[in-house]
Design an enzyme around this catalytic site. Structure first.
Site, mmCIF file in Angstrom:
data_model
loop_
_atom_site.group_PDB
_atom_site.id
_atom_site.type_symbol
_atom_site.label_atom_id
_atom_site.label_comp_id
_atom_site.label_asym_id
_atom_site.label_seq_id
_atom_site.Cartn_x
_atom_site.Cartn_y
_atom_site.Cartn_z
ATOM 1 N N LYS A 81 70.632 51.928 55.707
ATOM 2 C CA LYS A 81 72.079 52.123 55.797
ATOM 3 C C LYS A 81 72.675 51.517 54.212
ATOM 4 O O LYS A 81 71.942 50.898 53.606
ATOM 5 C CB LYS A 81 72.775 51.211 56.753
ATOM 6 C CG LYS A 81 72.662 51.867 58.036
ATOM 7 C CD LYS A 81 73.325 50.829 59.024
ATOM 8 C CE LYS A 81 73.499 51.252 60.639
ATOM 9 N NZ LYS A 81 74.087 50.425 61.247
ATOM 10 N N GLY B 105 72.498 48.105 52.046
ATOM 11 C CA GLY B 105 71.169 47.358 52.080
ATOM 12 C C GLY B 105 71.106 46.168 52.682
ATOM 13 O O GLY B 105 71.701 45.796 53.591
ATOM 14 N N LYS C 225 76.861 35.173 57.107
ATOM 15 C CA LYS C 225 77.957 34.471 56.638
ATOM 16 C C LYS C 225 79.038 34.433 57.698
ATOM 17 O O LYS C 225 79.738 33.719 58.007
ATOM 18 C CB LYS C 225 78.449 34.535 55.132
ATOM 19 C CG LYS C 225 77.581 34.609 54.102
ATOM 20 C CD LYS C 225 76.766 33.430 54.100
ATOM 21 C CE LYS C 225 75.845 33.481 52.839
ATOM 22 N NZ LYS C 225 74.529 34.120 53.551
ATOM 23 N N GLY D 52 64.155 26.082 52.722
ATOM 24 C CA GLY D 52 64.628 26.420 51.317
ATOM 25 C C GLY D 52 66.082 26.982 51.716
ATOM 26 O O GLY D 52 66.590 26.627 52.896
ATOM 27 N N VAL D 53 66.517 27.765 51.066
ATOM 28 C CA VAL D 53 68.141 28.123 50.927
ATOM 29 C C VAL D 53 68.232 28.682 52.438
ATOM 30 O O VAL D 53 69.219 28.427 53.192
ATOM 31 C CB VAL D 53 68.300 29.334 50.147
ATOM 32 C CG1 VAL D 53 69.789 29.825 50.312
ATOM 33 C CG2 VAL D 53 68.481 28.591 48.782
ATOM 34 N N SER E 192 60.877 31.236 57.691
ATOM 35 C CA SER E 192 61.839 31.191 56.738
ATOM 36 C C SER E 192 61.119 30.731 55.376
ATOM 37 O O SER E 192 61.469 29.782 54.942
ATOM 38 C CB SER E 192 62.997 30.435 56.796
ATOM 39 O OG SER E 192 64.175 30.307 55.828
ATOM 40 N N ASP F 167 65.690 42.213 44.052
ATOM 41 C CA ASP F 167 64.550 41.420 44.359
ATOM 42 C C ASP F 167 63.395 41.954 43.873
ATOM 43 O O ASP F 167 62.417 41.219 44.063
ATOM 44 C CB ASP F 167 64.784 41.358 45.800
ATOM 45 C CG ASP F 167 65.876 40.442 46.450
ATOM 46 O OD1 ASP F 167 66.620 40.093 45.624
ATOM 47 O OD2 ASP F 167 66.109 40.260 47.861
ATOM 48 N N HIS G 22 96.818 19.454 41.729
ATOM 49 C CA HIS G 22 96.581 18.435 42.784
ATOM 50 C C HIS G 22 97.751 18.502 43.799
ATOM 51 O O HIS G 22 98.786 19.012 43.498
ATOM 52 C CB HIS G 22 96.966 16.852 42.078
ATOM 53 C CG HIS G 22 97.015 15.963 43.220
ATOM 54 N ND1 HIS G 22 96.080 15.219 43.652
ATOM 55 C CD2 HIS G 22 98.128 15.188 43.932
ATOM 56 C CE1 HIS G 22 96.246 14.416 44.466
ATOM 57 N NE2 HIS G 22 97.727 14.270 44.792
#
Length: 473
Positions: free
Chosen positions: A37, A40, A51, A190-191, A277, A319, A452
């Site tokens: 799709k 990716g 997420k 890891g992540v 993972s 990647d 602030h």
């Protein structure tokens, strides 16, 4: 059937489709080839769906402590089918958006698997793309002036520890869970592993993380990793570091059982499921690289600073070239490659200025060198840290764990690295990344007036702390 193009892109993930849009902006005739799709891995199996699940987990965890905010509710419960439905709705909306963008750019989309051919009747040089079409029709031949490889990566498995989708999962499988397990072992801290550990823990799953390195998040600053481990352990996650999983001990049936060795001692771990993972492997197989002079080392394609391969008319991004396997990096690599193809003389990416984000609870973000890296590279460093517990907005949010760490060059005051753990730091890190891009000094970051009350005040205070001048410490 043969079609001629200025540029053909293999893969329409984040890097590929962004490159296609950029090429169309330059007036090039562009085609993308995608076997699954548009969007990716990032859109369908990575960034976005994970997420979405993390956000639902965060809301669920916050709801259970709503009384702290004076909000009284009946017992909070989780409807995981609705969680998954929300995730799919977000993915579908963004998918339609990508389709619209490519249509708007008059970019041709070929559904199927593209493979690079060697010299042939179509071209005296390698580069013609044979598209094995998803609809079973006869292969289509695409004859481009340039090729961009953006085929991405796939979840890595360990020798002797193969995913079966039932007991042993990859992140691809985990995203499609219909029912949450009561317990899970995550191999790899890891992540991706820590994001899943955080998410599943917030959903109420009993989580054990087994990490080979001596710290979780091995690529992060040691102080950040230590704080992450402390917070996650306090939330009930069991973390085992310096441990080697013994794949040959895996038993499946009534859940999974596996042993790991740490400090000469073996211990057995049991859970309903096991999540692998342990990183991702570049998709370099079965795309025709053997028909070219493109060089592959350590499983990734070798490119120069403009993402150009050994074949000067072929480029690669994302990647598949290793490095920082991040969607935003792939996108920018695509822009650099296409700008170079178009003769625009782009600046190469300075990877030291790229922000990295981990969307666990608490979030982690960083840019530049860790303190250890800075010292190893010969810098004389000075460091400032500042905790979120001294920031008013963090108290308002009810999220006071974590801190920001600024590493500066003692000789010229330049910011060498900024590392964060705490609430919304993935949204705060861009300020630090801009400081790196501009070669800002830490005192220049401190001179910026942070509004602030905001969480961003923590950055200014940490920058002041480098010289011992933090106001609220």
């Amino acid at each position: 059937m043969a079609e001629e193009y200025d540029l053909v892109i293999l893969g329409a993930g984040t890097g590929g489709y962004v490159a296609a849009i950029r090429a169309a902006q330059h007036g090039l005739k562009v085609a993308v080839v995608e076997k699954e799709k548009l969007g990716g891995t990032c859109l369908h199996k990575g960034c976005i769906p994970s997420k979405a699940l993390l956000r639902s987990a965060e809301v669920f965890a916050t709801s259970k402590r709503s009384e702290e905010f004076g909000v009284l509710t009946n017992e909070v419960s989780l409807d995981f089918k609705k969680v998954q439905a929300r995730k799919e709705s977000i993915v579908d909306q963004l998918h339609r958006g990508v389709q619209h963008l490519l249509k708007k750019g008059k970019i041709d989309v070929y559904e199927g698997t593209g493979r690079i051919l060697g010299p042939s009747i179509f071209s005296p040089t390698p580069g013609t793309i044979s598209v094995e079409r998803s609809d079973g029709e006869e292969n289509t031949m695409l004859i481009p002036q340039y090729v961009l490889i953006a085929t991405g990566s796939s979840p890595r498995e360990l020798p002797g520890l193969r995913a079966d989708g039932k007991y042993v999962l990859t992140s691809d499988h985990a995203l499609e869970l219909e029912v949450l397990p009561k317990s899970i072992i995550i191999v790899g801290g890891g992540v991706i592993g820590i994001e899943w550990a955080s998410m599943l823990n917030d959903f109420g799953v009993e989580v054990t993380v087994i990490e080979y390195s001596e710290q979780i998040l091995p690529t992060e600053d040691a102080a950040i990793a230590k704080e992450a481990a402390r917070i996650l352990k306090n939330k009930g996650i069991k973390i085992v570091t310096g441990a080697k999983v013994l794949a040959e001990t895996l038993e499946k049936g009534q859940g999974v059982t596996i042993q790991a060795e740490a400090k000469g001692q073996q211990e057995s771990y049991h859970a309903d499921q096991l999540l692998l993972s342990v990183g991702r492997s570049a998709n370099v197989a079965d795309i025709g690289l053997e028909n070219t002079d493109i060089q592959v080392e350590d499983g990734v394609i070798v490119v120069n600073e403009y993402n150009q391969t050994k074949e000067s008319h072929m480029y690669a991004i994302g990647d598949v070239i290793g490095g920082l396997q991040l969607a935003h990096v792939a996108s920018h690599e695509g822009i650099v490659a296409v700008d170079h193809i178009a003769g625009k003389k782009p600046d190469p990416i300075n990877y030291d200025t790229v922000a990295k984000c981990i969307y666990s609870n608490p979030e982690v973000a960083s840019v530049g060198l860790t303190e250890k890296q800075a010292v190893e590279q010969g810098f004389r460093v000075k460091v400032g840290t500042f905790p979120f517990k001294a920031i008013g907005k963090a108290l308002v949010y009810g999220e006071t764990d974590g801190f920001v760490k600024v590493i500066a060059n003692k000789d010229n005051q330049d910011v060498l690295g900024v590392h964060m753990i705490g609430p919304h730091v993935t949204d705060l890190i861009s300020e630090a990344a801009l400081a790196k891009v501009l070669d800002a000094a830490h005192f220049e970051v401190a001179e910026m007036i942070h509004p602030h009350p905001t969480l961003s005040e923590v950055i200014g205070e940490a920058a002041l702390a480098v010289d011992g001048l933090a106001i609220h410490s």
